[in-house]
Scaffold this motif. Structure first.
Motif, PDB file in Angstrom:
ATOM      1  N   THR A   1       0.852  -1.196   0.000  1.00  0.00           N
ATOM      2  CA  THR A   1       0.000   0.000   0.000  1.00  0.00           C
ATOM      3  C   THR A   1       0.890   1.249   0.000  1.00  0.00           C
ATOM      4  N   PRO A   2       0.379   2.384  -0.465  1.00  0.00           N
ATOM      5  CA  PRO A   2       1.186   3.605  -0.449  1.00  0.00           C
ATOM      6  C   PRO A   2       1.713   3.961   0.937  1.00  0.00           C
ATOM      7  N   SER A   3       0.903   3.792   1.977  1.00  0.00           N
ATOM      8  CA  SER A   3       1.360   4.134   3.326  1.00  0.00           C
ATOM      9  C   SER A   3       2.485   3.201   3.779  1.00  0.00           C
ATOM     10  N   GLU A   4       2.346   1.912   3.465  1.00  0.00           N
ATOM     11  CA  GLU A   4       3.397   0.952   3.815  1.00  0.00           C
ATOM     12  C   GLU A   4       4.669   1.236   3.028  1.00  0.00           C
ATOM     13  N   ALA A   5       4.501   1.613   1.754  1.00  0.00           N
ATOM     14  CA  ALA A   5       5.666   1.947   0.922  1.00  0.00           C
ATOM     15  C   ALA A   5       6.410   3.147   1.493  1.00  0.00           C
ATOM     16  N   ALA A   6       5.675   4.186   1.885  1.00  0.00           N
ATOM     17  CA  ALA A   6       6.307   5.382   2.449  1.00  0.00           C
ATOM     18  C   ALA A   6       7.050   5.048   3.744  1.00  0.00           C
ATOM     19  N   ARG A   7       6.437   4.218   4.591  1.00  0.00           N
ATOM     20  CA  ARG A   7       7.070   3.844   5.858  1.00  0.00           C
ATOM     21  C   ARG A   7       8.363   3.074   5.614  1.00  0.00           C
ATOM     22  N   LEU A   8       8.313   2.101   4.695  1.00  0.00           N
ATOM     23  CA  LEU A   8       9.479   1.261   4.446  1.00  0.00           C
ATOM     24  C   LEU A   8      10.605   2.045   3.773  1.00  0.00           C
ATOM     25  N   VAL A   9      10.258   2.922   2.833  1.00  0.00           N
ATOM     26  CA  VAL A   9      11.283   3.739   2.184  1.00  0.00           C
ATOM     27  C   VAL A   9      11.970   4.633   3.208  1.00  0.00           C
ATOM     28  N   GLY A  10      11.232   5.127   4.183  1.00  0.00           N
ATOM     29  CA  GLY A  10      11.845   5.922   5.247  1.00  0.00           C
ATOM     30  C   GLY A  10      12.896   5.133   6.009  1.00  0.00           C
ATOM     31  N   TYR A  11      12.589   3.877   6.334  1.00  0.00           N
ATOM     32  CA  TYR A  11      13.568   3.017   6.997  1.00  0.00           C
ATOM     33  C   TYR A  11      14.805   2.804   6.117  1.00  0.00           C
ATOM     34  N   LEU A  12      14.577   2.603   4.819  1.00  0.00           N
ATOM     35  CA  LEU A  12      15.686   2.306   3.911  1.00  0.00           C
ATOM     36  C   LEU A  12      16.585   3.527   3.721  1.00  0.00           C
ATOM     37  N   VAL A  13      15.993   4.699   3.592  1.00  0.00           N
ATOM     38  CA  VAL A  13      16.792   5.920   3.442  1.00  0.00           C
ATOM     39  C   VAL A  13      17.627   6.156   4.696  1.00  0.00           C
ATOM     40  N   THR A  14      17.035   5.924   5.856  1.00  0.00           N
ATOM     41  CA  THR A  14      17.777   6.086   7.111  1.00  0.00           C
ATOM     42  C   THR A  14      18.926   5.091   7.198  1.00  0.00           C
ATOM     43  N   THR A  15      18.667   3.841   6.814  1.00  0.00           N
ATOM     44  CA  THR A  15      19.722   2.817   6.823  1.00  0.00           C
ATOM     45  C   THR A  15      20.859   3.202   5.905  1.00  0.00           C
ATOM     46  N   ASN A  16      20.513   3.683   4.714  1.00  0.00           N
ATOM     47  CA  ASN A  16      21.526   4.098   3.751  1.00  0.00           C
ATOM     48  C   ASN A  16      22.365   5.254   4.289  1.00  0.00           C
ATOM     49  N   ALA A  17      21.703   6.268   4.845  1.00  0.00           N
ATOM     50  CA  ALA A  17      22.425   7.449   5.345  1.00  0.00           C
ATOM     51  C   ALA A  17      23.352   7.090   6.501  1.00  0.00           C
TER      52      ALA A  17
END
Length: 392
Positions: A244-260
């Motif tokens: 879902t869009p909300s789940e996608a936004a939540r997961l991308v936030g985790y991934l961007v934080t992990t990358n940074a």
């Protein structure tokens, strides 16, 4: 890293400060750019993507000429001019009443940042011995990631006060950095192009096209940038389709934080160990980590699995980007370093192509196929890198 910064000449520290400051200023507007374009120009999302991606593509192509200017114009003059263009373009963006004018300002912002970036790389090579360059490239990339991590957070905070404040702040930062560089910059740094050659840009560009190692490495850079250049965009596309869009936004936030966090914590430690003598083994290791990370994405079903795959993927990014800098440093003639780094900047074409390719694949095939297409892109990049490191 702090110990290394202390022993560098003041001119190197100023170049690092300049690239970091302008990167931070550019990142201030990133979280609001799409919304700003939609609200002020009533553009659909598809046209907004074309506008932002097109500005990056045009700026990347023009940066090849920017590299030529780095070789022929005094560093002090060029950096000041670029920072002022950067500031004026943000002011122009605020004042724009048409999408076309805003697009032009966005091209100028990206181009000015690219020229300063190229000038900094060429300056590092002029100011530092060969064995210290890997370390300074690693520091520069770490600082850039700090800027891209902190900038959006500051930009969101500014939006609470005023919609235009991030643009105004970016313009003021660019203007302030230009004034600081005018006062503190090394006036002795100058392009090294031999006066007797009389070679214009067209002749230089033809010479670049005949350098088979540069051509192979540029193609490798484009193909690898397809994978890491805008990974958040294609992962968002994939997750919107599969969740879902909300789940996608939540997961991308985790991934961007992990990358940074991974880049900021490990970039300097790993990047400083990359040597000119073993560039290909390092590049192969980076390619292998990209492939492992992409396969991890294709198999991930939980947040920890996604974050672990992102950590592995980011390790590949940490290796490949400084190794690319080192390869250009290895093959570039002293008097053409700027234009060679400008050619390397063409890898942004791959960054723009990635989301387009993934969007096409998601519209025609099963979602997981995108990761295998990206693995193929990594393998082809590795082939071009291998050919680029061979002696002809």
């Amino acid at each position: 890293m702090l110990a290394a910064l202390k022993r560098y000449p003041p001119a190197v520290r100023l170049l690092l400060t300049t690239t970091f400051t302008l990167t931070l200023a550019r990142a201030l507007t990133l979280p609001y750019l799409v919304v700003y374009l939609a609200d002020n120009f009533q553009l659909p999302v598809s046209q907004i993507g074309l506008l932002i991606g097109g500005a990056l593509i045009i700026a990347s192509l023009l940066s090849l000429y920017g590299g030529h200017l780095v070789d022929t114009v005094r560093n002090h003059t060029l950096v000041i001019a670029s920072t002022l263009v950067f500031a004026l373009a943000f002011i122009g963006a605020i004042a724009s009443r048409s999408a076309a004018l805003f697009f032009l300002c966005l091209v100028l912002i990206n181009l000015a940042l690219a020229v300063v970036d190229i000038a900094a790389k060429a300056g590092f090579c002029a100011l530092l011995p060969v064995d210290e360059r890997a370390e300074v490239f690693a520091i520069k990339y770490t600082l850039s990631n700090v800027g891209y991590a902190a900038g959006p957070l500051l930009g969101v905070a500014m939006l609470e006060l005023d919609d235009h404040l991030p643009f105004i702040a970016s313009a003021l930062i660019g203007l302030g950095m230009g004034l600081a560089y005018q006062r503190l910059g090394d006036r002795g740094l100058q392009g090294d192009a031999p006066a007797q050659s009389g070679a214009g840009f067209a002749q230089v560009a033809l010479g670049l096209a005949r350098d088979r190692r540069l051509v192979c490495f540029t193609l490798g850079g484009v193909l690898s940038a397809v994978v890491f250049g805008q990974f958040t965009a294609y992962l968002s596309q994939y997750l919107v389709v599969t969740t879902t869009p909300s789940e996608a936004a939540r997961l991308v936030g985790y991934l961007v934080t992990t990358n940074a966090i991974t880049v900021i914590a490990l970039q300097y430690l790993i990047g400083r160990r990359i040597s000119r003598q073993r560039l290909m083994p390092w590049l192969l290791a980076g390619m292998g980590l990209f492939i492992a990370g992409l396969l991890g994405f294709s198999w991930a079903s939980t947040v920890p699995m996604w974050c672990l795959a992102m950590l592995v993927f980011t390790l590949g990014e940490i290796i490949v980007i400084p190794a690319e800098y080192m390869f250009i440093d290895l093959i570039a003639p002293e008097h053409l370093r700027g234009v060679y780094y400008g050619a390397q900047n063409l890898s942004n074409l791959g960054a723009a192509l990635g989301p387009v390719m993934v969007g096409f694949a998601l519209g025609h095939w099963w979602p997981g196929v995108i990761f295998y297409l990206l693995v193929l892109s990594v393998i082809l990049a590795g082939v071009f890198y291998w050919r680029g490191t061979r002696r002809y």
